[in-house]
Design an enzyme around this catalytic site. Structure first.
Site, PDB file in Angstrom:
ATOM      1  N   VAL A 143     -18.261 -24.212 -20.232  1.00 34.86           N
ATOM      2  CA  VAL A 143     -18.726 -23.260 -19.236  1.00 34.86           C
ATOM      3  C   VAL A 143     -19.653 -22.238 -19.889  1.00 34.86           C
ATOM      4  O   VAL A 143     -19.489 -21.884 -21.059  1.00 34.86           O
ATOM      5  CB  VAL A 143     -17.525 -22.559 -18.533  1.00 34.86           C
ATOM      6  CG1 VAL A 143     -16.740 -21.698 -19.492  1.00 34.86           C
ATOM      7  CG2 VAL A 143     -17.972 -21.746 -17.335  1.00 34.86           C
ATOM      8  N   CYS A 144     -20.639 -21.782 -19.114  1.00 34.91           N
ATOM      9  CA  CYS A 144     -21.510 -20.678 -19.536  1.00 34.91           C
ATOM     10  C   CYS A 144     -21.736 -19.803 -18.306  1.00 34.91           C
ATOM     11  O   CYS A 144     -20.912 -19.794 -17.399  1.00 34.91           O
ATOM     12  CB  CYS A 144     -22.829 -21.203 -20.133  1.00 34.91           C
ATOM     13  SG  CYS A 144     -23.883 -22.061 -18.953  1.00 34.91           S
ATOM     14  N   ARG A 145     -22.830 -19.087 -18.259  1.00 36.15           N
ATOM     15  CA  ARG A 145     -23.085 -18.205 -17.121  1.00 36.15           C
ATOM     16  C   ARG A 145     -23.415 -19.011 -15.868  1.00 36.15           C
ATOM     17  O   ARG A 145     -22.855 -18.785 -14.804  1.00 36.15           O
ATOM     18  CB  ARG A 145     -24.219 -17.230 -17.445  1.00 36.15           C
ATOM     19  CG  ARG A 145     -24.456 -16.184 -16.356  1.00 36.15           C
ATOM     20  CD  ARG A 145     -25.610 -15.263 -16.706  1.00 36.15           C
ATOM     21  NE  ARG A 145     -26.882 -15.957 -16.610  1.00 36.15           N
ATOM     22  CZ  ARG A 145     -27.603 -16.072 -15.492  1.00 36.15           C
ATOM     23  NH1 ARG A 145     -27.161 -15.544 -14.379  1.00 36.15           N
ATOM     24  NH2 ARG A 145     -28.737 -16.714 -15.494  1.00 36.15           N
TER      25      ARG A 145
END
Length: 99
Positions: free
Chosen positions: A62-64
């Site tokens: 996951v990231c932004r």
């Protein structure tokens, strides 16, 4: 690339599944909140820390927004790691976060 939505990931967490979630955002982004139980490995360190990933376990990255985690997922898959990108990233996350 394998993908999962934030809602699907949240459902699996709420069902009690023990998931290997890796947050590839930068430290200042993670300081604003991270999925409980997620491990922080910034995108720039994924290649040098690939040995920390066990090839017999699935990982959810996951990231932004999903772009950086998508790149990390592609890289890890090329290394033989079972990596799935969390589509929409933390912008779409409706679950709890911890600081």
């Amino acid at each position: 690339m394998k993908k999962i939505t934030t809602d699907e990931l949240l459902e699996r967490i709420e069902a009690g599944e023990q998931l290997n979630i890796i947050d590839v955002r930068e430290a200042d982004e993670v300081a604003a909140g991270i999925i409980p139980g997620a491990k922080h490995i910034p995108l720039g360190e994924v290649d040098s820390r690939v040995g920390e990933f066990e090839k017999d376990k699935p990982y959810y990255l996951v990231c932004r927004s999903g772009a950086r985690s998508g790149r990390a997922s592609d890289f890890l898959n090329e290394q033989g790691v079972d990596a799935t990108n969390v589509e929409g990233g933390m912008l779409n996350w409706n679950g709890e976060t911890t600081a």
